[in-house]
Write a protein that holds these residues in place. Structure first.
Motif, PDB file in Angstrom:
ATOM      1  N   ASP B 341       7.162   3.197 -10.365  1.00 16.17           N
ATOM      2  CA  ASP B 341       7.989   4.166  -9.628  1.00 16.17           C
ATOM      3  C   ASP B 341       7.750   3.975  -8.127  1.00 16.17           C
ATOM      4  OD1 ASP B 341       8.829   6.473  -8.192  1.00 16.17           O
ATOM      5  OD2 ASP B 341       8.845   7.626 -10.064  1.00 16.17           O
ATOM      6  N   ALA B 342       8.801   3.537  -7.423  1.00 20.74           N
ATOM      7  CA  ALA B 342       8.640   3.189  -6.005  1.00 20.74           C
ATOM      8  C   ALA B 342       8.412   4.412  -5.123  1.00 20.74           C
ATOM      9  CB  ALA B 342       9.856   2.406  -5.515  1.00 20.74           C
ATOM     10  N   ASN B 343       8.850   5.590  -5.565  1.00 20.00           N
ATOM     11  CA  ASN B 343       8.590   6.796  -4.774  1.00 20.00           C
ATOM     12  C   ASN B 343       7.102   7.112  -4.744  1.00 20.00           C
ATOM     13  OD1 ASN B 343      11.313   7.632  -4.004  1.00 20.00           O
ATOM     14  ND2 ASN B 343      11.621   7.899  -6.203  1.00 20.00           N
ATOM     15  N   VAL B 344       6.480   7.037  -5.906  1.00 21.63           N
ATOM     16  CA  VAL B 344       5.036   7.273  -5.988  1.00 21.63           C
ATOM     17  C   VAL B 344       4.298   6.179  -5.200  1.00 21.63           C
ATOM     18  CG1 VAL B 344       3.069   7.517  -7.554  1.00 21.63           C
ATOM     19  CG2 VAL B 344       5.349   8.330  -8.259  1.00 21.63           C
ATOM     20  N   PHE B 345       4.763   4.968  -5.373  1.00 23.25           N
ATOM     21  CA  PHE B 345       4.147   3.822  -4.688  1.00 23.25           C
ATOM     22  C   PHE B 345       4.218   4.012  -3.164  1.00 23.25           C
ATOM     23  CE2 PHE B 345       4.558  -1.033  -3.831  1.00 23.25           C
ATOM     24  CZ  PHE B 345       3.192  -1.143  -3.622  1.00 23.25           C
ATOM     25  N   ALA B 346       5.354   4.506  -2.675  1.00 18.82           N
ATOM     26  CA  ALA B 346       5.519   4.699  -1.225  1.00 18.82           C
ATOM     27  C   ALA B 346       4.486   5.687  -0.697  1.00 18.82           C
ATOM     28  CB  ALA B 346       6.935   5.189  -0.918  1.00 18.82           C
ATOM     29  N   LYS B 347       4.219   6.753  -1.463  1.00 18.63           N
ATOM     30  CA  LYS B 347       3.225   7.740  -1.028  1.00 18.63           C
ATOM     31  C   LYS B 347       1.832   7.133  -0.995  1.00 18.63           C
ATOM     32  CE  LYS B 347       5.896  11.726  -2.385  1.00 18.63           C
ATOM     33  NZ  LYS B 347       6.548  11.930  -3.684  1.00 18.63           N
ATOM     34  N   VAL B 357      10.508   1.466   2.294  1.00 18.71           N
ATOM     35  CA  VAL B 357      11.483   2.459   1.859  1.00 18.71           C
ATOM     36  C   VAL B 357      11.754   2.300   0.364  1.00 18.71           C
ATOM     37  CG1 VAL B 357      13.815   3.357   2.199  1.00 18.71           C
ATOM     38  CG2 VAL B 357      12.567   2.422   4.132  1.00 18.71           C
ATOM     39  N   PRO B 358      11.567   3.377  -0.411  1.00 18.27           N
ATOM     40  CA  PRO B 358      11.912   3.311  -1.836  1.00 18.27           C
ATOM     41  C   PRO B 358      13.411   3.028  -1.979  1.00 18.27           C
ATOM     42  CG  PRO B 358      10.789   5.377  -1.295  1.00 18.27           C
ATOM     43  CD  PRO B 358      11.124   4.713  -0.001  1.00 18.27           C
ATOM     44  N   GLY B 359      13.812   2.376  -3.047  1.00 20.29           N
ATOM     45  CA  GLY B 359      15.191   1.903  -3.170  1.00 20.29           C
ATOM     46  C   GLY B 359      16.209   2.923  -3.654  1.00 20.29           C
ATOM     47  N   ALA B 360      15.747   3.992  -4.327  1.00 23.55           N
ATOM     48  CA  ALA B 360      16.684   4.912  -4.988  1.00 23.55           C
ATOM     49  C   ALA B 360      17.798   5.442  -4.081  1.00 23.55           C
ATOM     50  CB  ALA B 360      15.910   6.066  -5.637  1.00 23.55           C
ATOM     51  N   PRO B 361      17.502   5.873  -2.836  1.00 20.97           N
ATOM     52  CA  PRO B 361      18.581   6.457  -2.014  1.00 20.97           C
ATOM     53  C   PRO B 361      19.712   5.481  -1.686  1.00 20.97           C
ATOM     54  CG  PRO B 361      16.419   6.939  -1.067  1.00 20.97           C
ATOM     55  CD  PRO B 361      16.205   5.939  -2.157  1.00 20.97           C
ATOM     56  N   PHE B 362      19.487   4.185  -1.877  1.00 23.82           N
ATOM     57  CA  PHE B 362      20.513   3.191  -1.548  1.00 23.82           C
ATOM     58  C   PHE B 362      21.592   3.075  -2.634  1.00 23.82           C
ATOM     59  CE2 PHE B 362      16.786   1.794   0.888  1.00 23.82           C
ATOM     60  CZ  PHE B 362      17.347   1.618   2.143  1.00 23.82           C
ATOM     61  N   SER B 370      12.674   1.967  -9.610  1.00 25.83           N
ATOM     62  CA  SER B 370      11.649   0.919  -9.549  1.00 25.83           C
ATOM     63  C   SER B 370      11.854   0.025  -8.326  1.00 25.83           C
ATOM     64  CB  SER B 370      11.680   0.071 -10.824  1.00 25.83           C
ATOM     65  OG  SER B 370      12.812  -0.782 -10.819  1.00 25.83           O
ATOM     66  N   THR B 371      12.934   0.236  -7.573  1.00 23.86           N
ATOM     67  CA  THR B 371      13.263  -0.681  -6.478  1.00 23.86           C
ATOM     68  C   THR B 371      12.702  -0.217  -5.133  1.00 23.86           C
ATOM     69  OG1 THR B 371      15.357   0.480  -6.172  1.00 23.86           O
ATOM     70  CG2 THR B 371      15.404  -1.472  -7.564  1.00 23.86           C
TER      71      THR B 371
END
Lengths: 395, 395
Positions: B341-347, B357-362, B370-371
């Motif tokens: 999970d890229a959001n968790v990874f970003a934190k 930047v996590p990929g989901a908002p794109f 996961s992006t």
């Protein structure tokens, strides 16, 4: 290709056709809405831009904050302070000319069908800009002292507008100056009806004699609860240079935040190159002399145009002598059987190699075809006298 | 204060909160979407701006045509010719960054409820920009060769979109390059379904090895009837300077005319000061060397980031090495029980003082959590290696 339905609400400006004729050799034009290029402080701007690139190349050439370049916001805050408005740098955003402030207000506030009150007459590009967002425009009558506040109150009561848009100081095209008393009345109406007032003020610094009354924004100090009901749009275009495209907007925090979001998706931010140059210019201390110079030169031209109009057109034309700005707003009286239709007059004038703009397109409703706008900004005194003499012949 | 209903469709960017953390001391950021300030040709731009003010102060400081400053339109026409696109100066308009081209396309074409196909993932500010005009966005899947044209065809058939928006060359955030074969297929689809294709191309000049295939606009020569179905947006922001806010749009004449009208009421025109500077810069002949320089430096950084990602994150991450642009687009594989999970990874990454930047908002729809997007533009090779090592630890 099928275009968006919002385009059904607007048309290419009626005066565009006229502008195509302005290239005719020998023509004297009072039609423009721009300052005189010869008045630009080229030397000062050259120094300012060199300094910006030397001292802060990263800032001047990189992406910047949507809200504006910090050093410019600080300078504009200080500039507004000299005009009686206390505003933090964070209480204003930089816009790509004040035209963009209008666009952001439209985008942020106007839902299709919303009503907006404007002066009759008002700035042409405001009419089209707001209509693109689906606004229904209500036209409030004016006289030489600006919008008639008793009529304005009736219109606010009747239409419950999203906001009221005014150019209170030397308006385009009216040249009118809203009196101090009426400025306060406008603020009282804002509070009484909880209606947002948008004050567009590109000409306030361009006065010829006595300074105009404080801006509506400056007067919010005197009317309890009014500050949160005023948005103020400023511009360097008329006094320094339109080519920089530097405007700004002061507004309540919630509105400013939404406008900033919209700006992010409109142009990301205003050119930092232009912003850094403007900041250096304001910092350089040359602005007071620049203002004194434009006031003097345009003042002389306005005086010459007023005298020539009286001399050459006599009682066939009626107007108030403007105390600032760039424009005469006049009305053909039809006295002694003379022409009273400004559209016909404009065509005859072009044949005599002189141009002005008929007034009708400046009305959002009920156009007055006897009106016309004359700019004294770009022709020197000699040309003004010759041009007005030609107008006399045309009439 | 009641805002316009169109604002209900957008929200302040989800990654704005992340960006607030980027000021943390010691942080290495791969989060930005901007070029490296150190790469700007400050000397060349200084000369260009001095020359603009010396040779054409009237043009550089006065109001200008909404369509753009003539000398710049000519230079951009010549610049496009070097890239295989034949376009008259009158066949393009100058925009305030290419962001404004997107805004004008939205304003001109999108009625509320209209459908627009975009890539999934695509540029964040495009999503918000089009939604502000009421667009319903349809997301077309991509792979390393760009949008999957077979899927695109199905979506066009099903949704009959107002237009298809693509960033075919080193897209943001995907870094993907649409293959030559697919470019031609896109044009065939345009003709078959009479659908407008918008090609956003801010990164096409920023290639590291072999040049990418010709732009979709350049390829219209090869597909009969396609030229009138393509709009092409260009920009000087990524290769020269974002602060100038110089973009341009080539489009069919009817669309260009409507976009010009909308621009008139958006910001009147792009800063002539910036336009005249850009025109002088292009005329100076420094552009080829500037391009060679950015290609070399960003190419080295991209190579370093790719190698470091393989070394430090191994099979926990999957990505294609980009051939140009500013970005890696990667996917956490979850291999060996690692985080997916890229959001968790970003934190976690922020705790290790590295940002991406996590990929989901794109994604306009069906976000893939996961992006992630990593920019290699603003950190040097050493910082890139250190930053990716920290990412390895964070994972």
């Amino acid at each position: 290709m099928q275009f968006a339905t919002r385009l059904d609400n607007v048309e290419t400006s009626a005066i565009r056709e006229l502008f195509k004729l302005l290239g005719t050799p020998g023509i004297i034009s009072f039609a423009g809405g721009f300052p005189d290029s010869a008045m630009f402080d080229v030397e000062g701007l050259k120094e300012a831009s060199s300094k910006a690139l030397a001292e802060e190349p990263g800032g001047a050439l990189q992406y910047g904050a949507t809200e504006g370049y910090e050093p410019l916001r600080s300078q504009l805050s200080a500039f507004m302070k000299t005009k009686g408005v206390d505003v933090d740098p964070s209480g204003l955003i930089v816009t790509t000319g004040s035209q963009q402030a209008l666009d952001l207000l439209g985008k942020t506030l106007i839902s299709p069908g919303d009503k907006v009150i404007v002066e009759g007459p008002t700035f042409l590009a405001t009419i089209q800009c707001f209509r693109l967002y689906g606004a229904e425009l209500i036209s409030a009558p004016i006289d030489a002292n600006g919008v008639k506040t008793d009529e304005l109150e009736k219109l606010i009561e009747e239409h419950k507008p999203k906001f009221v848009y005014l150019i209170p100081t030397f308006g385009n095209p009216s040249g009118a100056m809203l009196s101090l008393e009426r400025r306060k009345k406008v603020l009282e109406l804002a509070v009484k009806y909880q209606t947002l007032i948008v004050e567009d003020d590109p000409y306030g610094d361009l006065y010829f004699g006595e300074a105009p009354p404080p801006s509506i924004m400056a007067l919010t100090k005197d009317v309890a609860g009014s500050r949160e009901l005023v948005a103020h749009c400023g511009s360097l275009s008329k006094v320094l240079s339109p080519g920089l495209r530097i405007g700004w907007m002061i507004a309540p925090a919630a509105l400013l935040a939404k406008a900033t979001m919209c700006k992010q998706f409109s142009d990301a931010h205003t050119s930092t190159f232009a912003q850094a140059t403007a900041a250096q210019y304001l910092k350089s201390g040359r602005m007071p002399a620049t203002l004194a110079n434009v006031r003097k030169v345009y003042g002389e031209r306005a005086a010459a145009m007023g005298a020539a109009l009286k001399r050459e057109l006599g009682d066939a034309i009626a107007f108030e002598q403007p105390g600032g700005g760039l424009f005469f707003w006049a009305r053909l009286t039809g006295a002694n059987g003379k022409l009273a239709d400004a559209n016909v007059f404009a065509k005859r004038a072009i044949e005599k190699l002189v141009a002005f703009v008929p007034g009708a397109p400046f009305f959002a409703a009920n156009p007055d075809v006897s009106t016309l706008r004359l700019s004294f900004a770009t022709a020197n005194v000699e040309k003004i006298e010759e041009g007005i003499a030609r107008l006399g012949q045309a009439l």
